[in-house]
Each structure stands twice: as structure tokens, then as C-alpha cells.
Enzyme design. Structure first.
Site, PDB file in Angstrom:
ATOM      1  N   ASP A  39      31.609  55.694  -1.071  1.00 38.08           N
ATOM      2  CA  ASP A  39      30.873  56.466  -0.063  1.00 38.08           C
ATOM      3  C   ASP A  39      31.837  56.610   1.099  1.00 38.08           C
ATOM      4  O   ASP A  39      32.360  55.600   1.608  1.00 38.08           O
ATOM      5  CB  ASP A  39      29.605  55.690   0.318  1.00 38.08           C
ATOM      6  CG  ASP A  39      28.771  56.376   1.399  1.00 38.08           C
ATOM      7  OD1 ASP A  39      29.355  56.883   2.373  1.00 38.08           O
ATOM      8  OD2 ASP A  39      27.531  56.374   1.278  1.00 38.08           O
ATOM      9  N   HIS A  41      29.700  59.184  -3.012  1.00 41.53           N
ATOM     10  CA  HIS A  41      28.648  59.601  -2.091  1.00 41.53           C
ATOM     11  C   HIS A  41      29.376  60.348  -0.987  1.00 41.53           C
ATOM     12  O   HIS A  41      30.068  59.721  -0.184  1.00 41.53           O
ATOM     13  CB  HIS A  41      27.928  58.391  -1.473  1.00 41.53           C
ATOM     14  CG  HIS A  41      26.755  57.933  -2.266  1.00 41.53           C
ATOM     15  ND1 HIS A  41      25.965  56.874  -1.866  1.00 41.53           N
ATOM     16  CD2 HIS A  41      26.206  58.412  -3.419  1.00 41.53           C
ATOM     17  CE1 HIS A  41      24.999  56.712  -2.749  1.00 41.53           C
ATOM     18  NE2 HIS A  41      25.116  57.618  -3.705  1.00 41.53           N
ATOM     19  N   TRP A  87      23.472  49.667  -4.855  1.00 40.05           N
ATOM     20  CA  TRP A  87      23.958  49.333  -3.510  1.00 40.05           C
ATOM     21  C   TRP A  87      23.016  48.288  -2.918  1.00 40.05           C
ATOM     22  O   TRP A  87      21.796  48.430  -3.011  1.00 40.05           O
ATOM     23  CB  TRP A  87      23.990  50.556  -2.583  1.00 40.05           C
ATOM     24  CG  TRP A  87      24.285  50.115  -1.177  1.00 40.05           C
ATOM     25  CD1 TRP A  87      25.489  49.677  -0.703  1.00 40.05           C
ATOM     26  CD2 TRP A  87      23.348  49.994  -0.092  1.00 40.05           C
ATOM     27  NE1 TRP A  87      25.351  49.289   0.615  1.00 40.05           N
ATOM     28  CE2 TRP A  87      24.061  49.469   1.005  1.00 40.05           C
ATOM     29  CE3 TRP A  87      21.975  50.255   0.048  1.00 40.05           C
ATOM     30  CZ2 TRP A  87      23.450  49.208   2.239  1.00 40.05           C
ATOM     31  CZ3 TRP A  87      21.362  50.010   1.271  1.00 40.05           C
ATOM     32  CH2 TRP A  87      22.098  49.498   2.351  1.00 40.05           C
ATOM     33  N   GLU A 119      28.290  50.453  -5.515  1.00 37.04           N
ATOM     34  CA  GLU A 119      28.720  51.049  -4.238  1.00 37.04           C
ATOM     35  C   GLU A 119      29.076  49.973  -3.216  1.00 37.04           C
ATOM     36  O   GLU A 119      28.242  49.168  -2.820  1.00 37.04           O
ATOM     37  CB  GLU A 119      27.588  51.931  -3.687  1.00 37.04           C
ATOM     38  CG  GLU A 119      27.922  52.585  -2.355  1.00 37.04           C
ATOM     39  CD  GLU A 119      26.787  53.472  -1.816  1.00 37.04           C
ATOM     40  OE1 GLU A 119      25.684  53.448  -2.387  1.00 37.04           O
ATOM     41  OE2 GLU A 119      27.027  54.173  -0.817  1.00 37.04           O
ATOM     42  N   ASP A 135      25.098  61.870   0.289  1.00 32.95           N
ATOM     43  CA  ASP A 135      24.318  60.782   0.883  1.00 32.95           C
ATOM     44  C   ASP A 135      24.364  60.871   2.405  1.00 32.95           C
ATOM     45  O   ASP A 135      25.365  60.503   3.019  1.00 32.95           O
ATOM     46  CB  ASP A 135      24.875  59.423   0.412  1.00 32.95           C
ATOM     47  CG  ASP A 135      24.085  58.257   0.996  1.00 32.95           C
ATOM     48  OD1 ASP A 135      22.989  58.485   1.534  1.00 32.95           O
ATOM     49  OD2 ASP A 135      24.580  57.104   0.910  1.00 32.95           O
ATOM     50  N   LYS A 167      30.651  48.567   0.544  1.00 35.96           N
ATOM     51  CA  LYS A 167      30.442  48.931   1.949  1.00 35.96           C
ATOM     52  C   LYS A 167      31.219  47.991   2.850  1.00 35.96           C
ATOM     53  O   LYS A 167      31.412  46.821   2.526  1.00 35.96           O
ATOM     54  CB  LYS A 167      28.944  48.843   2.250  1.00 35.96           C
ATOM     55  CG  LYS A 167      28.570  49.377   3.614  1.00 35.96           C
ATOM     56  CD  LYS A 167      27.084  49.694   3.677  1.00 35.96           C
ATOM     57  CE  LYS A 167      26.728  50.178   5.076  1.00 35.96           C
ATOM     58  NZ  LYS A 167      25.380  50.722   5.142  1.00 35.96           N
ATOM     59  N   ASP A 221      29.038  54.525  10.172  1.00 33.34           N
ATOM     60  CA  ASP A 221      28.407  55.044   8.949  1.00 33.34           C
ATOM     61  C   ASP A 221      27.121  55.790   9.316  1.00 33.34           C
ATOM     62  O   ASP A 221      26.027  55.398   8.933  1.00 33.34           O
ATOM     63  CB  ASP A 221      28.109  53.853   8.024  1.00 33.34           C
ATOM     64  CG  ASP A 221      27.529  54.280   6.688  1.00 33.34           C
ATOM     65  OD1 ASP A 221      27.849  55.386   6.228  1.00 33.34           O
ATOM     66  OD2 ASP A 221      26.740  53.505   6.116  1.00 33.34           O
ATOM     67  N   ASP A 261      25.931  58.813   8.639  1.00 32.28           N
ATOM     68  CA  ASP A 261      25.253  59.689   7.689  1.00 32.28           C
ATOM     69  C   ASP A 261      24.820  61.019   8.280  1.00 32.28           C
ATOM     70  O   ASP A 261      23.662  61.434   8.127  1.00 32.28           O
ATOM     71  CB  ASP A 261      24.083  58.959   7.017  1.00 32.28           C
ATOM     72  CG  ASP A 261      24.560  57.847   6.087  1.00 32.28           C
ATOM     73  OD1 ASP A 261      25.137  58.194   5.034  1.00 32.28           O
ATOM     74  OD2 ASP A 261      24.394  56.667   6.409  1.00 32.28           O
ATOM     75  N   HIS A 292      31.830  54.356   4.168  1.00 30.19           N
ATOM     76  CA  HIS A 292      31.855  52.909   3.974  1.00 30.19           C
ATOM     77  C   HIS A 292      33.235  52.286   4.072  1.00 30.19           C
ATOM     78  O   HIS A 292      33.487  51.230   3.497  1.00 30.19           O
ATOM     79  CB  HIS A 292      31.233  52.559   2.620  1.00 30.19           C
ATOM     80  CG  HIS A 292      29.758  52.791   2.576  1.00 30.19           C
ATOM     81  ND1 HIS A 292      28.959  52.390   1.540  1.00 30.19           N
ATOM     82  CD2 HIS A 292      28.927  53.372   3.465  1.00 30.19           C
ATOM     83  CE1 HIS A 292      27.694  52.725   1.779  1.00 30.19           C
ATOM     84  NE2 HIS A 292      27.660  53.333   2.945  1.00 30.19           N
TER      85      HIS A 292
HETATM   86  C1  RNT Z   1      23.935  52.786   2.447  1.00 31.23           C
HETATM   87  C2  RNT Z   1      24.445  53.440   1.211  1.00 31.23           C
HETATM   88  C3  RNT Z   1      23.394  53.852   0.236  1.00 31.23           C
HETATM   89  C4  RNT Z   1      22.194  54.470   0.882  1.00 31.23           C
HETATM   90  C5  RNT Z   1      21.201  55.047  -0.077  1.00 31.23           C
HETATM   91  C6  RNT Z   1      19.893  55.334   0.587  1.00 31.23           C
HETATM   92  O1  RNT Z   1      24.907  52.566   3.367  1.00 31.23           O
HETATM   93  O2  RNT Z   1      25.249  54.518   1.552  1.00 31.23           O
HETATM   94  O3  RNT Z   1      23.958  54.706  -0.700  1.00 31.23           O
HETATM   95  O4  RNT Z   1      22.562  55.460   1.789  1.00 31.23           O
HETATM   96  O5  RNT Z   1      21.081  54.228  -1.144  1.00 31.23           O
HETATM   97 ZN    ZN Z   2      25.925  55.769  -0.048  1.00 27.42          ZN
END
Ligand code: RNT
Ligand code: ZN
Length: 416
Positions: free
Chosen positions: A257, A284, A183, A224, A323, A226, A292, A294, A260
Site C-alpha cells: 500500500d 493498494h 491486514w 499487507e 484504498d 504497514k 497514511d 488515504d 504504508h
Molecule cells: C489500513 C490498510 C487497509 C485498510 C482497509 C480498510 O492502513 O491500508 O488496507 O485501508 O483494509
Molecule cells: Zn491498504
């Protein structure tokens, strides 16, 4: 009522609709989730690199953040002791452990810098997954693999290749695959005038990375995508379309993810489409709250929908990792919550009368299908979950939190 008694009753209830709870428990036991090391210290790592960059942000300042490898490992142990089953740990390259005075830059990382992690994983029978770290570094100033400067691109190409070798080492030592996820934070705050050039540079950099030979059986490379990051709101170079096409043409896997995408897009809906065109898909699992953000994964509709797709399409086809990074609550509890919630969602999916539901859809009996989907939500999942936890010798209900409280007083509160 005892856990065994509750389980027997639940088993009979599920049996009536054709669901075998014993097989559900066996299946769940086989599903290893990769627990992300970075929840333990707000993605800081061990390089003393300063603040977190790359458009991601851990908000909050709860006490007890892990500051050293020993602290992080102890916290992972505590979390794992409260999560049923044997799982995996997901490391980032900035968690390399250097001997005093022997720090190297990221393009010079070697397996030896992760030896302690391998020892840690080996003695606990855990697999290790890995991620190049292309943020929180002086050479990551908005762009990395897509940078205008060929020297900076070359630096990150070397870093990524070094990481692939470290993943090979993990797989070799631990006798299980190692997922290597790429990523990058690359993007633009405001509308770029050229979207093509940076994407072409990213493509060329990835091609350069994959010129190296590596063991494709043991290292599973994922990319990955985004949609946006903080400070990269108008364009991300590694978009979903970019990576979906790159993965398809270059025999690597996509990683989705669920933070994303556009907020109303469903990652659960994407899984079946991805799996028609690739062997596997990586995830993720996160919880985006309006952006985003988290947040800790909950046992909510989105996680449950993702879990249903994993189960319906075969859990062996999904590389499953979590994640998120919430610094506003007890970080060890955050891990336990997310992992247990993901497992509960998988269990709920395993306890669905999947064949019956599929038949109803095929016969277009949509009223009955909706009714059954809704009725299943209040079936005695918790009794089956309690048995799963009991077999793993882990508290089946909120009992686990007493251990978090004790750990907070005895260990975390002393980290000042
Ligand atoms: C960031 C991505 C990525 C990170 C990690 C720390 O938006 O989701 O996966 O969260 O690599
Ligand atoms: Zn991620």
C-alpha cells in the site's frame, strides 16, 4: 472536433514515435481494478459496530453517506456507470448482510452472509475480492493476530479462515479469482520493550490460519504490511520485512500500500524487485499526504510511476486495488475520480515508447532518455482517453460530474 477525429490525429502523432494507440486501448480494457467498497461509507460496514478503530481514520462529514446495503450498492452502481470498463469490487468482512435478528460474530461468518453481494456482482459481471476485518471490534484492542491472549488470537484465526472460505465461494460463483488480503492494525503507540514476541505470535497465528486447505488457484492470499498507524506510531507488528519474508516462505503474496512506507520511499521502485522473487504482487493504490491519510488517488507522479511499473512488468502480474476513504467530498465522485485517475495513469504508461526508452537506458543515452520522458508528458493522451471512454459509453471529460450533481440532489441529499 469529434472524438473520432481527435483520436485519428493522436494516433498518427503516437505512431511517429512507434506507439500503437489501438493496442494501448485494447490493453487498458483488459485491466480490471478492484474498487474498494469502503469509500462509500467511511469504512463503517453494516454491523453498527460504532467508531472506526485500528489506527485508520476517515475525516470529513459530507452528506449522503451510504447506510444500508441497498444504498451502498446503488452508489457503487452510479460510480461504475461513470468509469470505463468492467472492474471488480473489494469487500470487507464487516459488510456482511444479515437477515433480521440473525447477526453472527466475525468468527462465524459464512458464505450465505455475502449471498446478496454475489448476486449483485454476478448480474454486473464483476469479480469480488475480500478482506478479513480485524478492527472496529471489541476483540481488536490494539492487537489481534499477535495478541497476548491465545483466545483472542484464536478468534481472529477463525475469522480469517472463515474469510478464506467466503473468498472461495466468491471465486466459485463468479468464475474469477478472489484476492483475500490480510491486514491487521497490531502495533504499539510507544517503544515496545519486546518486538520479537508479538511478531512470533503473528507468525504462529498465520501458520495456524494456513493449516486449512483452500483452493490456491481461486483464492489469492495477500499480506499487507504497514509502517505505522494512529496510536501505533512506534512499532507495527506486521512490518514490511515481516511480511516480505513470511510471503516468500509460505507461498502467499505481498501487498504494498503506497501509504504504508516512509514518505520518500517509492512503491513503484519496489515492484520489479518483488516480481523477481514472486509470481505476482498486490497493490493498494492510495494517496498519503504527509501520513497514511488515504486521500483520493490523483493522476500524479506517484500514481503514474506505479502504473508504469505495472505496464512494464505485465499487468497480469499485479493484483490491483485502490484504498482510500475521503469523507469530506462526494463519496461517489471520490470513487470515480480515483478509478479514472488510475486508468489514465495506466493509459499514459501504455502510450510510452517503452522499447525506445529501454534502449536509450541500455546505451546510457541518459540525456536523450530524460528528454523523451519529459516530451511524452505533453503528448495528446486526452484524445486517446476520450476514445477509450467513448467506446465504453462513458463521458470522456468533466461531463460525468453532471450525473454526480444530479445523483447528489435526487438521492444523496435525501439520506437524512
Ligand atoms: C489500513 C490498510 C487497509 C485498510 C482497509 C480498510 O492502513 O491500508 O488496507 O485501508 O483494509
Ligand atoms: Zn491498504
Amino acid at each position: 472536433m469529434s472524438t473520432a477525429k481527435r483520436y485519428e490525429e493522436a494516433k498518427a502523432i503516437y505512431k511517429k514515435i512507434g506507439v500503437n494507440t489501438d493496442s494501448a486501448l485494447n490493453e487498458l480494457k483488459k485491466i480490471a481494478i478492484s474498487m474498494h467498497c469502503w469509500q462509500g461509507d467511511d469504512v463503517s460496514g453494516f454491523e453498527n459496530a460504532g467508531s472506526l478503530t485500528g489506527g485508520i481514520q476517515a475525516t470529513g462529514n459530507y452528506m449522503g453517506k451510504a447506510r444500508t446495503p441497498d444504498e451502498l450498492m446503488a452508489d457503487i452502481d452510479k460510480a461504475m456507470s461513470l468509469i470505463p470498463g468492467i472492474h471488480r469490487v473489494n469487500l470487507h468482512a464487516n459488510y456482511a448482510i444479515f437477515e433480521k435478528g440473525k447477526k453472527v460474530d466475525r468468527d462465524k461468518l459464512e458464505p450465505k452472509h455475502f449471498k446478496r453481494w454475489v448476486e449483485f456482482a454476478k448480474s454486473r459481471k464483476l469479480g469480488l475480492d475480500f478482506n478479513p476485518t480485524m478492527f472496529s471490534h471489541p476483540k481488536a484492542d490494539g492487537l489481534t493476530l499477535s495478541h497476548e491472549d491465545p483466545a483472542i488470537r484464536a478468534f481472529w484465526v477463525r475469522h480469517t479462515q472463515a474469510c478464506i472460505k467466503i473468498s472461495e465461494y466468491f471465486a466459485r460463483e463468479l468464475k474469477t479469482h478472489s484476492a483475500l488480503n490480510i491486514w491487521i492494525p497490531d502495533g504499539f503507540k510507544d517503544v515496545p520493550s519486546d518486538r520479537m514476541a508479538p511478531r512470533a505470535r503473528l507468525k504462529a497465528s498465520l501458520d495456524e490460519v494456513f493449516k486449512m486447505k483452500y483452493n490456491k488457484k481461486s483464492v489469492i492470499v495477500t499480506v499487507e504490511s504497514k509502517l505505522f498507524g494512529i496510536g501505533a506510531e512506534s512499532c507495527t507488528v506486521g512490518s514490511h520485512e515481516f511480511y516480505m519474508n513470511y510471503a516468500a516462505k509460505n507461498n502467499v503474496l505481498c501487498l504494498l500500500d503506497n501509504g504504508h512506507f516512509h514518505p520518500t520511499e517509492s512503491v513503484a521502485d519496489k515492484i520489479s524487485s518483488m516480481l523477481l522473487f514472486a509470481d505476482k504482487v498486490a497493490l493498494h493504490v492510495s494517496r498519503p499526504v504527509r501520513w497514511d491519510s488515504d486521500h483520493v488517488v490523483r493522476f500524479d507522479d506517484e500514481t503514474r510511476a506505479i502504473a508504469e511499473e505495472i505496464i512494464k512488468n505485465g499487468s497480469d502480474r499485479v493484483i490491483l486495488a485502490l484504498d482510500y476513504f475521503d469523507a469530506s467530498i462526494n463519496r461517489v465522485a471520490a470513487w470515480v475520480l480515483g478509478m479514472r485517475n488510475m486508468q489514465k495513469a495506466l493509459l499514459a504508461a501504455l502510450l510510452l515508447p517503452r522499447a525506445t526508452l529501454a534502449k536509450l537506458q541500455n546505451k546510457r543515452q541518459f540525456t536523450e532518455m530524460l528528454m523523451l520522458q519529459e516530451e511524452m508528458k505533453t503528448y495528446p493522451l486526452s484524445d486517446v482517453w476520450a476514445m477509450f471512454c467513448a467506446k465504453a459509453k462513458v463521458p470522456g471529460n468533466e461531463g460525468w460530474f453532471d450525473q454526480i450533481k444530479a445523483y447528489e440532489t435526487e438521492v444523496l441529499a435525501k439520506r437524512v
